[in-house]
Design a protein around this motif. Sequence first.
Motif, PDB file in Angstrom:
ATOM      1  N   GLU A  41     -38.345  21.116  21.931  1.00  0.00           N
ATOM      2  CA  GLU A  41     -38.339  20.021  20.955  1.00  0.00           C
ATOM      3  C   GLU A  41     -36.970  19.884  20.299  1.00  0.00           C
ATOM      4  O   GLU A  41     -36.506  18.777  20.029  1.00  0.00           O
ATOM      5  CB  GLU A  41     -39.409  20.236  19.889  1.00  0.00           C
ATOM      6  CG  GLU A  41     -40.807  19.948  20.359  1.00  0.00           C
ATOM      7  CD  GLU A  41     -41.833  20.059  19.238  1.00  0.00           C
ATOM      8  OE1 GLU A  41     -41.506  19.710  18.081  1.00  0.00           O
ATOM      9  OE2 GLU A  41     -42.950  20.516  19.530  1.00  0.00           O
ATOM     10  N   CYS A  42     -36.317  21.005  20.065  1.00  0.00           N
ATOM     11  CA  CYS A  42     -34.970  20.981  19.496  1.00  0.00           C
ATOM     12  C   CYS A  42     -34.007  20.338  20.489  1.00  0.00           C
ATOM     13  O   CYS A  42     -33.217  19.458  20.112  1.00  0.00           O
ATOM     14  CB  CYS A  42     -34.525  22.398  19.151  1.00  0.00           C
ATOM     15  SG  CYS A  42     -32.913  22.489  18.337  1.00  0.00           S
ATOM     16  N   ILE A  43     -34.066  20.737  21.739  1.00  0.00           N
ATOM     17  CA  ILE A  43     -33.204  20.159  22.778  1.00  0.00           C
ATOM     18  C   ILE A  43     -33.464  18.658  22.886  1.00  0.00           C
ATOM     19  O   ILE A  43     -32.516  17.859  22.938  1.00  0.00           O
ATOM     20  CB  ILE A  43     -33.453  20.838  24.146  1.00  0.00           C
ATOM     21  CG1 ILE A  43     -33.149  22.328  24.080  1.00  0.00           C
ATOM     22  CG2 ILE A  43     -32.658  20.145  25.249  1.00  0.00           C
ATOM     23  CD1 ILE A  43     -31.710  22.679  23.875  1.00  0.00           C
ATOM     24  N   MET A  72     -26.429  14.584  19.792  1.00  0.00           N
ATOM     25  CA  MET A  72     -25.723  15.828  19.465  1.00  0.00           C
ATOM     26  C   MET A  72     -25.225  16.519  20.725  1.00  0.00           C
ATOM     27  O   MET A  72     -24.202  17.201  20.702  1.00  0.00           O
ATOM     28  CB  MET A  72     -26.645  16.775  18.682  1.00  0.00           C
ATOM     29  CG  MET A  72     -26.937  16.320  17.282  1.00  0.00           C
ATOM     30  SD  MET A  72     -28.049  17.467  16.419  1.00  0.00           S
ATOM     31  CE  MET A  72     -26.992  18.907  16.258  1.00  0.00           C
ATOM     32  N   ILE A  73     -25.985  16.373  21.801  1.00  0.00           N
ATOM     33  CA  ILE A  73     -25.587  16.874  23.117  1.00  0.00           C
ATOM     34  C   ILE A  73     -25.838  15.759  24.119  1.00  0.00           C
ATOM     35  O   ILE A  73     -26.640  14.851  23.866  1.00  0.00           O
ATOM     36  CB  ILE A  73     -26.349  18.155  23.526  1.00  0.00           C
ATOM     37  CG1 ILE A  73     -27.863  17.921  23.498  1.00  0.00           C
ATOM     38  CG2 ILE A  73     -25.958  19.324  22.637  1.00  0.00           C
ATOM     39  CD1 ILE A  73     -28.681  19.097  24.010  1.00  0.00           C
ATOM     40  N   GLY A  74     -25.161  15.824  25.240  1.00  0.00           N
ATOM     41  CA  GLY A  74     -25.301  14.790  26.254  1.00  0.00           C
ATOM     42  C   GLY A  74     -26.305  15.165  27.323  1.00  0.00           C
ATOM     43  O   GLY A  74     -26.746  16.311  27.415  1.00  0.00           O
ATOM     44  N   PRO A  75     -26.670  14.196  28.172  1.00  0.00           N
ATOM     45  CA  PRO A  75     -27.662  14.441  29.220  1.00  0.00           C
ATOM     46  C   PRO A  75     -27.215  15.452  30.273  1.00  0.00           C
ATOM     47  O   PRO A  75     -28.039  15.951  31.033  1.00  0.00           O
ATOM     48  CB  PRO A  75     -27.892  13.061  29.834  1.00  0.00           C
ATOM     49  CG  PRO A  75     -26.753  12.215  29.392  1.00  0.00           C
ATOM     50  CD  PRO A  75     -26.219  12.822  28.145  1.00  0.00           C
ATOM     51  N   ALA A  76     -25.932  15.797  30.291  1.00  0.00           N
ATOM     52  CA  ALA A  76     -25.466  16.813  31.248  1.00  0.00           C
ATOM     53  C   ALA A  76     -26.151  18.155  31.021  1.00  0.00           C
ATOM     54  O   ALA A  76     -26.235  18.969  31.937  1.00  0.00           O
ATOM     55  CB  ALA A  76     -23.953  16.964  31.147  1.00  0.00           C
ATOM     56  N   VAL A  77     -26.658  18.372  29.805  1.00  0.00           N
ATOM     57  CA  VAL A  77     -27.346  19.631  29.515  1.00  0.00           C
ATOM     58  C   VAL A  77     -28.560  19.816  30.427  1.00  0.00           C
ATOM     59  O   VAL A  77     -28.952  20.942  30.734  1.00  0.00           O
ATOM     60  CB  VAL A  77     -27.758  19.721  28.022  1.00  0.00           C
ATOM     61  CG1 VAL A  77     -28.910  18.780  27.706  1.00  0.00           C
ATOM     62  CG2 VAL A  77     -28.126  21.141  27.636  1.00  0.00           C
ATOM     63  N   LEU A  78     -29.151  18.721  30.877  1.00  0.00           N
ATOM     64  CA  LEU A  78     -30.311  18.806  31.756  1.00  0.00           C
ATOM     65  C   LEU A  78     -29.916  19.305  33.142  1.00  0.00           C
ATOM     66  O   LEU A  78     -30.699  19.977  33.805  1.00  0.00           O
ATOM     67  CB  LEU A  78     -31.006  17.444  31.849  1.00  0.00           C
ATOM     68  CG  LEU A  78     -31.502  16.880  30.519  1.00  0.00           C
ATOM     69  CD1 LEU A  78     -32.053  15.474  30.701  1.00  0.00           C
ATOM     70  CD2 LEU A  78     -32.542  17.796  29.902  1.00  0.00           C
TER      71      LEU A  78
END
Length: 129
Positions: A70-72, A80-86
């Motif tokens: 949920e935080c992610i 706060m972060i981009g979709p590259a984190v996926l």
Amino acid sequence: MAENIFNLTTPHQYQCHVHHYHSRLSRLYVRVFQGQAQIPAFYLLFSDVGYVEGPINWQGANVSIAPHQECIDLMLETGMIGPAVLQFPDAYAAITDSVHLYVIETTKNSVRIIGSSVARLATLPATLN
């Protein structure tokens, strides 16, 4: 979800008021009053705050930690972060592993705060009084 992390016996009887946000240090100080008291029972210090959603004042002090996903999801939603984190979660681990989504259910809505930690303080630093 880890609920009532401060083990308050009657968290719904507390009033919370945002006292100060220190933008340079990303610290959020919240005054917590029990019932109708005029003097805070304690304070909450949220550190490394990146996101706050909710009113300035609210009823209830049941601080919970939401599941990590949920935080992610909220960090992605707010940019706060981009979709590259996926695709590359290990590349973002230094960020995503060090933050939590704190949720406080109130009588009317939810307060959501993304930060690295929260602490219960008996007093405020002298510079904030």
